[in-house]
Motif scaffolding. Structure first.
Motif: not given
Ligand code: BMA
Length: 833
Positions: A430-431, A174, A634, A623, A392, A172, A498, A363, A534
């Motif tokens: 998640n997302e 991280w 993070w 997060w 994701c 992932w 990001h 998560w 997050e």
């Molecule tokens: C979000 C989370 C994770 C990811 C984090 C940092 O997208 O749900 O999937 O590790 O941000 O990018």
């Protein structure tokens, strides 16, 4: 009977041996290695020194071969118990990771393909009196999925979507790719008489002043029609015992328990997390057949989606009280979850509590956590936001086998977790909804929204039946025109770090701005979300953690090995963030302090903003709380459970009472008081502006009263008026409460890079006997940093600022009271840089 002992382990190439031969009781496994169960193959290999520590340097790559092998576990056990014809024997694997085939005495019992749930086999006829041989084969993931579709969107790895296993095992942003395998939870053999309890569901129906009603529903499996069955239900909290007995109809029983003067379950910041033990006993003709004990809490919970003003909101309500959720996102505690001792969970959750967090989000790219996690959250009074494990990616919801597997998983997980009072919301994924729509709009995805049926049909249908007591929320983030819309639902603020450009609406491509301003934490100020689930920024791990895992010749800023610790693809993001606040680091020392301070101040900036906006925003989950390996990410707490600066800041910015400044670009500064407690709060605030040598330029006292669960603006200033001619790059603001119950809050008039800190002047007095350090200084000291080369060091405070002329004493200890390595003590400050 537990069957965790005597396990042996060996690997083979795919197709190299005949399965029945290895599974056979006659097979000679004399030369196999001893294996820990519960555990995973990597931890066993590490113990036998067959792989090098996967967390050191690039060793994770060196052990890639592990995921390509077929792994066999074998054990023998004696069965001596008497056994009657009417009885059944069940072999239970609480966790198999993942594609496993189980054999007892050479007989294939079945195959499993879901790490998240327990698997039960009827072994009544296969079990022998005396010696038995149990064998489990794990096929490599790639071998099982290589012929399945893997072309569509799936972040971080394409291989993972078919496999119901922690998605982050495949790597992932991280954590490294470390695809584990193994018997990761307990193995049990259980004798069943003529029935068993399938599941218990206890939930609070209503709570009034002096009485509560708890409904208990019990599902049973009964297999003797000629017996009369019934259940005993007992609810116990100390001296308070409520019991009742009831019959069973069509396998189901149900009772309502009335509890006088109930002791309610509260989060730790609002009251006591009182718990009751619920004992359910299944009886057949007065003989005990099965028993189950559950930890339950009496409390009501809901998530309000429309507020009293008729506007959208996302507010958790506990026992009728609207709460501001303060906390963080929880990722798997380790790349090797199975062999992680429970104590690490206990400590981490305790740390969350000490940092004034009242909610953790499990998560959706990890695991439905181990029991210890939920028990600790119950006991320590922390709410849990529970994702289902989809993250994701698109998931193959058109495939019947996959969907059957997912259905089993949801049923099993909901039944396992629904009694925990800490659990306060179910969230589908998640997302997936947000990223799918955004990537589809920008043309990056052209496929249909695979997975949609899981979160929008299957889950809500099943939850309506299995747990209608909690909100089911299809995804995080979700709600509004763009699933990450600030108008509705919860949001992930990935503007900061990001660089996402927000707000956007459905149909627009997601654009990013990789610039100092684009990723800056100052962007939080525009965020009017109902609930921030997050957001965050990277910071370095502590020196000891990095030093222990990076080869010595690579231990410098800019080295390839240091960069390898950071699994986020676009490394300059962190640099841009620092560039805006501290400046770009030039050496490792600076990187550690710059990144930690940027993260801490950035989170403080964002969270104090969210909290001041309490009438509109009801939650802030950072997060991320923890790390699964010694990387840079993070997280607030690194893999060695050593806090970063942000952790100690969190204790302050999440404090139930907070005095905070809202700094407007115009130079106007507003002083706010926030009270998340249920009682009115009174205090006297002192607001002081001084230079770095202790000379006061402005000082004002404010008696304050803040109503329960609310915020108040105390005063407003103009920067110029309070500086009184003092250079803003040499000035500090301190807000202090007379009550002494709120920690001082420090502010500077400019970004750190523009501040002219005085030369270091810190005096340290070390008292080894009392395990304390006392600090004094004649000049303002920024970010006093205490380090020692040991894991799980506990410091009352660290990374703090010290005013000239003031004294601060810090207690220092190791979690398990290990001897402190005083010779490695280091104290440094930002002024030293
Ligand atoms: C979000 C989370 C994770 C990811 C984090 C940092 O997208 O749900 O999937 O590790 O941000 O990018």
């Amino acid at each position: 009977m537990e069957l965790n002992g005597n396990w042996k382990l060996q690997f083979f190439d795919v197709g190299a041996e005949r399965d029945l031969e290895i599974a056979s009781p006659e097979y000679i496994d004399y030369f196999w290695m001893r294996a820990q169960v519960p555990g995973e193959v990597h931890s066993t290999l590490l113990k036998h020194r067959l792989i090098e520590d996967p967390f050191y340097g690039h060793n994770d790559l060196k052990c890639r071969w592990v995921e390509e092998k077929v792994w066999w576990y074998r054990t023998t056990f004696e069965w001596k118990d008497k056994f009657e014809k009417s009885e059944r024997l069940e072999l239970i694997f609480e966790g198999l990771d993942t594609y496993a085939t189980v054999y007892l005495n050479g007989v294939e019992l079945g195959s499993t393909e879901n790490m998240f749930i327990s698997h039960t086999f009827d072994v009544t006829r296969e079990l022998r009196k005396g010696k038995n041989v149990l064998a489990v084969k794990f096929d490599p993931i790639d071998f099982k999925v290589k012929d399945k579709t893997q072309y569509y969107w799936s972040g971080f790895s394409k291989q993972r979507i078919w496999t119901r296993k922690a998605q982050s095992h495949f790597g992932w942003d991280w954590g490294p790719r470390l695809v584990s395998a193994g018997i990761w939870k307990n193995v049990l053999l259980q004798k069943r008489k003529c029935g068993k309890i399938d599941s218990v569901f206890a939930h609070t129906l209503e709570v009034s002043e002096d009485q509560a009603i708890v409904k208990v529903e019990i599902d049973t499996c009964l297999w003797n029609k000629n017996i009369s069955y019934y259940v005993d239900v007992k609810l116990v909290n100390g001296e308070d015992v409520i019991t009742t007995t009831t019959g069973i109809i069509n396998g189901k029983a149900q009772v309502n328990l009335t509890i006088q003067n109930p002791k309610l379950w509260w989060t730790h910041d609002l009251g006591e997390p009182n718990l009751y033990n619920l004992h359910v006993t299944l009886l057949a003709d007065s003989q005990i057949v099965d028993k189950q004990t559950e930890q339950v809490g009496i409390r009501t919970t809901e998530v309000k989606l429309i507020n009293d003003r008729g506007q959208h909101c996302f507010t958790f309500v506990l026992n009728g009280v609207e709460i501001f959720a303060k906390g963080s996102n929880w990722i798997p505690i380790d790349s090797f979850i199975a062999s992680t001792p429970d104590e690490r969970y206990v400590h981490l959750i305790k740390m969350a509590k000490v940092a004034n967090m009242n909610m953790l989000r499990v998560w959706g790219g990890g695991i439905y956590e181990k029991d210890i996690f939920y028990k600790e959250c119950n006991q320590q009074g922390i709410l849990v936001w529970q994702d289902f494990m989809f993250a994701c990616a698109l998931y193959p919801d058109y495939n019947k086998n996959f969907m059957d597997n997912v259905q089993k998983e949801i049923v099993s997980v909901v039944k396992r977790l629904r009694n925990h009072p800490c659990l306060s919301i179910w969230c589908g994924n998640n997302e997936n909804d947000w990223l799918y729509e955004a990537l589809y709009s920008s043309g990056e995805i052209t496929d249909p929204f695979y997975g949609e049926k899981i979160y929008h049909e299957l889950m809500p249908e099943l939850l309506e039946e299995l747990d209608p007591t909690r909100l089911y929320w299809p995804s995080s983030p979700y709600g509004g025109n763009d699933h990450n819309s600030r108008e509705q639902g919860d949001t992930h603020n990935w503007q900061v770090w990001h660089g996402n450009i927000e707000p956007r609406t459905f149909g627009e491509p997601q654009q990013v701005d990789y610039s100092v301003e684009g990723v800056s934490f100052k962007k939080f100020k525009q965020d009017t979300t109902a609930f921030a689930s997050e957001f965050g920024m990277h910071a370095s791990s502590n020196l000891f953690t990095l030093k222990s895992n990076i080869p010595e010749d690579q231990f410098y800023w800019g080295s390839e090995e240091l960069a390898y610790r950071n699994k986020d693809v676009h490394h300059p993001k962190g640099i841009l963030l620092m560039e805006g606040y501290t400046g770009i680091p030039e050496n490792l020392d600076q990187y550690l302090k710059f990144s930690m301070l940027t993260q801490a101040e950035g989170l403080k900036f964002g969270i104090e903003h969210y909290r001041r906006n309490k009438s509109q925003t009801s939650g802030a989950l950072i997060w991320q709380l923890n790390d699964c390996w010694p990387g840079t990410s993070w997280s607030l707490i690194d893999y060695y459970q050593l806090p970063k600066a942000s952790y100690h800041y969190a204790r302050k910015f999440f404090s139930p009472i907070l005095y905070t400044l809202d700094y407007h670009p115009s130079g106007v500064i507003d002083l706010w008081g926030i009270n998340d407690q249920l009682e009115e709060w009174q205090d006297e605030l002192t607001f002081i502006v001084s230079d770095f040598y202790g000379k006061t330029y402005f000082s004002q006292k404010y008696p304050i009263t803040i109503n329960s669960n609310s915020t108040t603006k105390v005063a407003s200033f103009n920067e110029k008026d309070i500086l009184q001619g003092l250079d803003p790059t040499c000035a500090v603001i301190v807000i202090r409460g007379k009550s002494n119950q709120v920690e001082d809050n420090f502010y500077y008039f400019r970004d750190q890079k523009d501040i002219q800190l005085p030369k270091p002047n810190l005096q340290v007095h070390i008292n080894k006997e009392e395990q304390s350090l006392t600090f004094t200084s004649k000049a303002l000291t920024r970010m006093v940093t205490i380090e020692m080369e040991i894991e799980q060091l506990i410091l009352e405070d660290n990374f703090f600022d010290l005013l000239p002329g003031e004294e601060k004493t810090i207690q220092i200890k190791q979690l398990e009271n290990k001897k402190l390595p005083w010779e490695t003590l280091s104290v440094s400050t930002y002024n030293d840089l």
